[in-house]
Write a protein that holds these residues in place. Sequence first.
Motif, PDB file in Angstrom:
ATOM      1  N   LEU A  81       0.810  -1.217   0.000  1.00  0.00           N
ATOM      2  CA  LEU A  81       0.000   0.000   0.000  1.00  0.00           C
ATOM      3  C   LEU A  81       0.848   1.275   0.000  1.00  0.00           C
ATOM      4  O   LEU A  81       0.301   2.375  -0.098  1.00  0.00           O
ATOM      5  CB  LEU A  81      -0.940   0.016   1.211  1.00  0.00           C
ATOM      6  CG  LEU A  81      -1.950  -1.136   1.279  1.00  0.00           C
ATOM      7  CD1 LEU A  81      -2.782  -1.032   2.554  1.00  0.00           C
ATOM      8  CD2 LEU A  81      -2.855  -1.139   0.054  1.00  0.00           C
ATOM      9  N   GLY A  82       2.156   1.135   0.137  1.00  0.00           N
ATOM     10  CA  GLY A  82       3.022   2.315   0.134  1.00  0.00           C
ATOM     11  C   GLY A  82       2.772   3.246   1.293  1.00  0.00           C
ATOM     12  O   GLY A  82       2.754   4.465   1.146  1.00  0.00           O
ATOM     13  N   VAL A  83       2.582   2.666   2.490  1.00  0.00           N
ATOM     14  CA  VAL A  83       2.301   3.470   3.685  1.00  0.00           C
ATOM     15  C   VAL A  83       3.596   4.134   4.147  1.00  0.00           C
ATOM     16  O   VAL A  83       4.592   3.455   4.424  1.00  0.00           O
ATOM     17  CB  VAL A  83       1.713   2.603   4.815  1.00  0.00           C
ATOM     18  CG1 VAL A  83       1.428   3.459   6.054  1.00  0.00           C
ATOM     19  CG2 VAL A  83       0.429   1.925   4.350  1.00  0.00           C
ATOM     20  N   ALA A  84       3.578   5.441   4.241  1.00  0.00           N
ATOM     21  CA  ALA A  84       4.772   6.207   4.594  1.00  0.00           C
ATOM     22  C   ALA A  84       4.642   6.808   5.996  1.00  0.00           C
ATOM     23  O   ALA A  84       3.676   6.560   6.702  1.00  0.00           O
ATOM     24  CB  ALA A  84       4.996   7.316   3.567  1.00  0.00           C
ATOM     25  N   ASP A  85       5.640   7.589   6.369  1.00  0.00           N
ATOM     26  CA  ASP A  85       5.695   8.245   7.684  1.00  0.00           C
ATOM     27  C   ASP A  85       5.715   7.207   8.797  1.00  0.00           C
ATOM     28  O   ASP A  85       5.011   7.312   9.787  1.00  0.00           O
ATOM     29  CB  ASP A  85       4.519   9.204   7.859  1.00  0.00           C
ATOM     30  CG  ASP A  85       4.749  10.214   8.979  1.00  0.00           C
ATOM     31  OD1 ASP A  85       5.915  10.502   9.279  1.00  0.00           O
ATOM     32  OD2 ASP A  85       3.753  10.714   9.547  1.00  0.00           O
ATOM     33  N   ARG A  86       6.582   6.193   8.639  1.00  0.00           N
ATOM     34  CA  ARG A  86       6.634   5.084   9.602  1.00  0.00           C
ATOM     35  C   ARG A  86       7.672   5.343  10.679  1.00  0.00           C
ATOM     36  O   ARG A  86       8.626   4.599  10.849  1.00  0.00           O
ATOM     37  CB  ARG A  86       6.956   3.765   8.884  1.00  0.00           C
ATOM     38  CG  ARG A  86       5.926   3.286   7.881  1.00  0.00           C
ATOM     39  CD  ARG A  86       4.572   3.047   8.489  1.00  0.00           C
ATOM     40  NE  ARG A  86       3.783   4.260   8.518  1.00  0.00           N
ATOM     41  CZ  ARG A  86       2.738   4.444   9.331  1.00  0.00           C
ATOM     42  NH1 ARG A  86       2.400   3.526  10.198  1.00  0.00           N
ATOM     43  NH2 ARG A  86       2.050   5.563   9.282  1.00  0.00           N
ATOM     44  N   HIS A  87       7.481   6.408  11.463  1.00  0.00           N
ATOM     45  CA  HIS A  87       8.390   6.648  12.575  1.00  0.00           C
ATOM     46  C   HIS A  87       7.919   5.887  13.818  1.00  0.00           C
ATOM     47  O   HIS A  87       6.874   5.229  13.809  1.00  0.00           O
ATOM     48  CB  HIS A  87       8.535   8.148  12.848  1.00  0.00           C
ATOM     49  CG  HIS A  87       7.243   8.857  13.112  1.00  0.00           C
ATOM     50  ND1 HIS A  87       6.475   8.633  14.240  1.00  0.00           N
ATOM     51  CD2 HIS A  87       6.571   9.790  12.387  1.00  0.00           C
ATOM     52  CE1 HIS A  87       5.407   9.397  14.213  1.00  0.00           C
ATOM     53  NE2 HIS A  87       5.428  10.104  13.093  1.00  0.00           N
ATOM     54  N   SER A  88       8.690   5.971  14.884  1.00  0.00           N
ATOM     55  CA  SER A  88       8.463   5.115  16.056  1.00  0.00           C
ATOM     56  C   SER A  88       7.232   5.495  16.877  1.00  0.00           C
ATOM     57  O   SER A  88       6.857   4.760  17.796  1.00  0.00           O
ATOM     58  CB  SER A  88       9.704   5.119  16.954  1.00  0.00           C
ATOM     59  OG  SER A  88      10.102   6.450  17.259  1.00  0.00           O
TER      60      SER A  88
END
Length: 236
Positions: A81-88
């Motif tokens: 799905l190209g999910v971005a902004d995967r910070h902690s």
Amino acid sequence: MSIYDCISMEKKMGMIEVVLNAETIANIQKKSRLFSATSPFKKGSIFAWIKEHNQSEEQLQKAIQEFTYSCAGYCVATYVLGVADRHSDNIMIKKNGQLFHIDFGHILGHFKEKFGFCRERVPFVLTHDFVYVINKGATGRDATEFSTFQKLCEDAFLILRKHGYLILSLFSMMISTGLPELSSEKDLNYLKDTLVLNLSDEMALEHFRSKFSDALENSWTTSLNWATHNFSKNNK
């Protein structure tokens, strides 16, 4: 995977279900005795947190299995799905070991940039801290547990490919809903690229394996992003 309800009430307003008995990875690292400015680069904080909440051997083994299966599901889903902004702060873990992602404001490869550089340089999040949990406190790709995890990811990817045209149809019906990152048929090309529907299953599996290796070998970039995020957050 952990499903929680979201209800749209009007433009830019809605309600979201609270997932109980869960914590963000950022807070787990912050509360850990291993915490420091470089804690995202250290292994053990997530495993220690899971052990703290699953103290019997039976509970711990079940929690590790929950983590392994849920991590596999989200690795594949966020990649496709190209999910971005995967910070902690956007990845959480339940006390029973189940990992899940939140905040899906950036999808279909609309990755965020910082000073002109793409912040996310891996296909999906698979840090050595995650591998440490999957391997039950060990490191390396040679462990049986890690081989099982990789096979789960590969199976999940092939299953999604079997339903690829259904997924494209569902997303095409959402074009009219006003999602900023799904506004035309061109946005569906991202799904076509990640699912590689033009390839055979064998070739598609090789393609995914290369992405899997990329995610693991370059996980240090994720750790760097997390360290920067934690530093920025703590200095606001």
